[in-house]
Design an enzyme around this catalytic site. Structure first.
Site, PDB file in Angstrom:
ATOM      1  N   LYS A 262       4.351   1.002  -1.687  1.00 40.54           N
ATOM      2  CA  LYS A 262       5.727   1.065  -2.163  1.00 40.54           C
ATOM      3  C   LYS A 262       5.770   0.928  -3.691  1.00 40.54           C
ATOM      4  CE  LYS A 262       6.819  -3.835  -1.592  1.00 40.54           C
ATOM      5  NZ  LYS A 262       7.691  -4.822  -0.986  1.00 40.54           N
ATOM      6  N   ARG A 263       4.790   0.220  -4.241  1.00 41.91           N
ATOM      7  CA  ARG A 263       4.742   0.050  -5.697  1.00 41.91           C
ATOM      8  C   ARG A 263       4.503   1.387  -6.395  1.00 41.91           C
ATOM      9  NH1 ARG A 263       7.166  -4.380  -6.384  1.00 41.91           N
ATOM     10  NH2 ARG A 263       6.473  -5.926  -4.893  1.00 41.91           N
TER      11      ARG A 263
END
Ligand code: GLU
Length: 507
Positions: A262-263
């Protein structure tokens, strides 16, 4: 009659549904549909400590948005329910007892500190501590004590039930994508199957449910491949026929190095979830006195992607039908799909490619359908204007978001770069456009064809190249050298506004 294939998607509600999980669900769906089988949604929520609020809701809503429907789930019901594992505790208890009785599992009472000590001690010697046949008789479990003691301790203290991994043999099994796999049991530890809180671990619950729910094919992410030998051993310990397995390749970062997270999405500006997700305030940060801030991740839906495009893109993350064709509808994919064409190697996530596929799906919509999908997201565009606007810009749309902002020059006068005007204007162009503006007047009845003819005639009369004239008009109308067809833009903004924007630069 041959039995129907039964597939399942089995997410754990430990967070939002990531594109990796979504692709797993899609591959299960495609295979189930293609073979006339059934698809089950089973929620693996036995790990209370890792359960995240609103996660199940996010998973279900994401699947619904993308158009993956299930024949059986906790919502739709079905004859193999309940479909949330937390409601099936008794079933696992019964089954773990079967394994204990058969001699395939045992109680263990080891304290955390003792196990930590062994781990560290092994590490110091450059070794890895594995709880299995080599040392289990030296540890604190029901194999190393008599029956009476075991019963007493079960009553008195916390325990776990461990699988008794057979020593020094090879487990051989098959994966549809990877072929035959052989794993030596020497390196497999006696995994915990059941905890004294009455909850099974993932491994036990997963195997028991796949069997009881009569799952024929397990299609899941590669990260579960290391658990497969244990799962196969469990099926065999129960004397059950194991399902067929297919482990999908990882989805990698756009650079190809490491798993997509997700980063990465947040860093590089693309979504990794179907729907928006708000991370709860991180209690650790809060404790440290750092500014507590919820992190909001925009989903593909909010970013203006069509579910059909996301499906089309995801299927190519690890699968390909062969040939050049890249744009498919869901029904076409159902027709084309085969497990055998899934590759082993990781698939790079390419946000540019997804954007292109999205634009192709937008082009494929009728203007009416496009209006329908754009309307809720573009309330700042007048409803009556929306259709003619979309007809004009449809070929240029990559997403369906913020359309007014992206084509602001169609609604408001743009700021124009004087340098660009100087570059595009010449004496002939100036004469042509002046004559055109004069003839155009404020005649609102003129259609595109007439306007084009008028401009063309003026160009001929003033010996100007039509292309150059159009370039100058574009610079005046858009302020930049981009945008849809010049004449169509004139029709859209109207003759008066066209006259105004052109005159401004005629000196
Ligand atoms: N609950 C597991 C997960 O969330 C399922 C793995 C499997 O499909 O067996 O990934």
């Amino acid at each position: 009659m041959t039995k129907k294939n039964r597939l399942r998607f089995a997410p754990s509600p430990t967070g939002p549904l990531h594109i990796g999980g979504l692709r797993t669900a899609l591959f299960n769906y495609l295979f189930a549909k293609k073979t006339g089988g059934e698809l089950v949604l089973r929620v693996e929520d036995t790990d209370q400590a890792r359960k995240v609020e609103k996660s199940q809701e996010h998973i279900e809503n994401s699947l619904a948005w993308i158009g993956i429907d299930f024949d059986e789930s906790s919502k739709t019901g079905g004859q193999f329910g309940p479909y949330n594992q937390s409601e099936r505790k008794d079933i696992y208890k019964k089954h773990v007892n079967v394994l204990i009785e058969k001699g395939w599992a045992y109680y263990a009472f080891d304290k955390k500190e003792t196990l930590d000590f062994h781990r560290l001690d092994h590490e110091k010697k450059g070794k890895k501590f594995i709880y299995n046949a080599h040392n289990r008789l030296k540890l604190d479990n029901s194999l190393s004590m008599d029956k009476k003691d075991v019963e007493e301790r079960i009553q008195k203290e916390g325990y776990v039930v461990r699988f008794k991994t057979p020593s020094e043999t090879n487990v051989v099994f098959n994966d549809i994508i990877r072929g035959e796999i052989l794993v030596g049991t020497r390196d497999i530890d006696d995994k915990i199957l059941f905890k004294s809180d009455g909850m099974p671990t993932y491994h036990l619950a997963n195997v028991v449910d796949d069997h009881l729910m009569e799952i024929t094919h397990v299609i899941r992410g590669e990260e579960w491949l290391p658990s497969l030998a244990l799962h196969v051993l469990l099926y065999r310990a129960f004397d059950w026929q194991e399902p067929k397995f297919a482990h999908l390749p990882l989805i990698l970062k756009p650079t190809g190095k490491g798993k997509l997270s997700k980063r990465d999405g947040a860093k590089l500006g693309f979504p990794v979830y179907a729907l928006e997700w708000e991370d709860a305030v991180n209690p650790r940060r809060e404790r440290l006195g750092e500014k507590a801030k919820d992190e909001i991740y925009v989903g593909f839906k909010e970013a203006g992607y069509l579910p059909s495009a996301l499906i089309n893109y995801m299927v190519f993350l690890g699968w390909s039908p062969g040939g050049e064709r890249e744009i498919f509808s869901l029904d076409e994919l159902v027709n084309e799909f085969t497990l055998e064409k899934i590759n082993k190697s990781g698939a790079k996530f390419d946000p540019q490619k997804l954007l292109w596929i999205n634009s192709q799906h937008i082009q494929g919509l009728s203007t009416d359908k496009l209006c329908e999908v754009c309307e809720p997201k573009n309330k700042d565009i007048d409803k009556d204007v929306l259709k003619s606007f979309l007809t004009l810009v449809q070929p240029r749309l990559e997403t369906i978001n913020n359309l007014k902002e992206k084509f602001l020059y169609l609604f408001e006068r743009p700021a124009t770069d004087e340098g660009l005007i100087k570059k595009t204007i010449s004496e002939e162009v100036k004469q042509t456009v002046s004559a055109f503006v004069l003839k155009l007047g404020a005649d609102k009845s003129l259609g595109g064809q007439e306007i084009r003819k008028l401009l063309h005639d003026c160009a001929v009369q003033n010996s100007a190249k039509f292309g150059k004239v159009m370039g100058f008009c574009r610079a005046c109308i858009v302020g930049k050298m981009e945008g849809p067809d010049v004449i169509e833009m004139m029709v859209f903004i109207g003759v008066e506004e066209t006259g105004h924007r052109l005159k401004k630069f005629l000196g």
